[in-house]
Design an enzyme around this catalytic site. Sequence first.
Site, short mmCIF file in Angstrom:
data_model
loop_
_atom_site.label_atom_id
_atom_site.label_comp_id
_atom_site.label_asym_id
_atom_site.label_seq_id
_atom_site.Cartn_x
_atom_site.Cartn_y
_atom_site.Cartn_z
N HIS A 11 0.82 -1.21 0.00
CA HIS A 11 0.00 0.00 0.00
C HIS A 11 0.86 1.27 0.00
O HIS A 11 2.04 1.26 0.36
CB HIS A 11 -0.93 0.02 1.21
CG HIS A 11 -0.21 0.07 2.53
ND1 HIS A 11 0.30 1.23 3.07
CD2 HIS A 11 0.11 -0.91 3.41
CE1 HIS A 11 0.89 0.98 4.22
NE2 HIS A 11 0.79 -0.32 4.45
N GLU A 84 -2.15 -7.21 7.26
CA GLU A 84 -0.85 -7.10 7.89
C GLU A 84 -0.81 -7.98 9.15
O GLU A 84 -1.85 -8.32 9.73
CB GLU A 84 -0.57 -5.64 8.26
CG GLU A 84 0.76 -5.36 8.94
CD GLU A 84 1.99 -5.76 8.12
OE1 GLU A 84 2.12 -6.97 7.81
OE2 GLU A 84 2.82 -4.89 7.82
#
Length: 211
Positions: A11, A84
Amino acid sequence: MQQKTIYLIRHGETDFNRRGVVQGSGVDSDLNTMGRAQAMAFFQAYQHVGFDKIYISGLKRTFQTVEPFIDLGIPFEKLTGLNEISWGVMEGKVPGNIDNEYYRNLIEAWASGNTAVPTDGGESPDQVAARQKTAIDVILSHPGETTVLVAMHGRAMRILLCWLTKQPLSAMDNFEHSNLCLYKLCYDYDSQTFTIELANDTAHLLTLAMA
């Protein structure tokens, strides 16, 4: 020979990234101005690819990173297995001296092969890999999607790249990454193997450096 090309990206930048604050899976932060500029730079460089599908984690910073592609009408799917790693009690904190020692000990434990050791109140690399395998199974179960874009996160990406390339998770720190970096992978359905064609590529961000 049936193959799938996977464009795997981290990201774009968030204010937490810039400030060195631990995000993990428990902090659902937005991209900052730089992160959105990175996302647009990647879009401008790769909008011609013609992705069949986009896969994102359950965190909005991955959605925002690929939003320009989604706006084109490309279908997308959210897979929380791509989230994550959970850093547990450390999420939302800026590591201080004591915390740095905690991180150093944790990373050293993982590098020595103790990848079952979890973060305090969070996950271990082994646990992350287990949920990632479920997510990757979903992606590979659609062979008709020959070219896909996958947006995820730094530590999770390191873990993923290890087991995709049949390396021990202890080698995860060998995989460098930066915000909006690209790993281009090719999966061969016959041999069931992944090949890395591009690693930590950020050539698409050069336009930002020149701006």
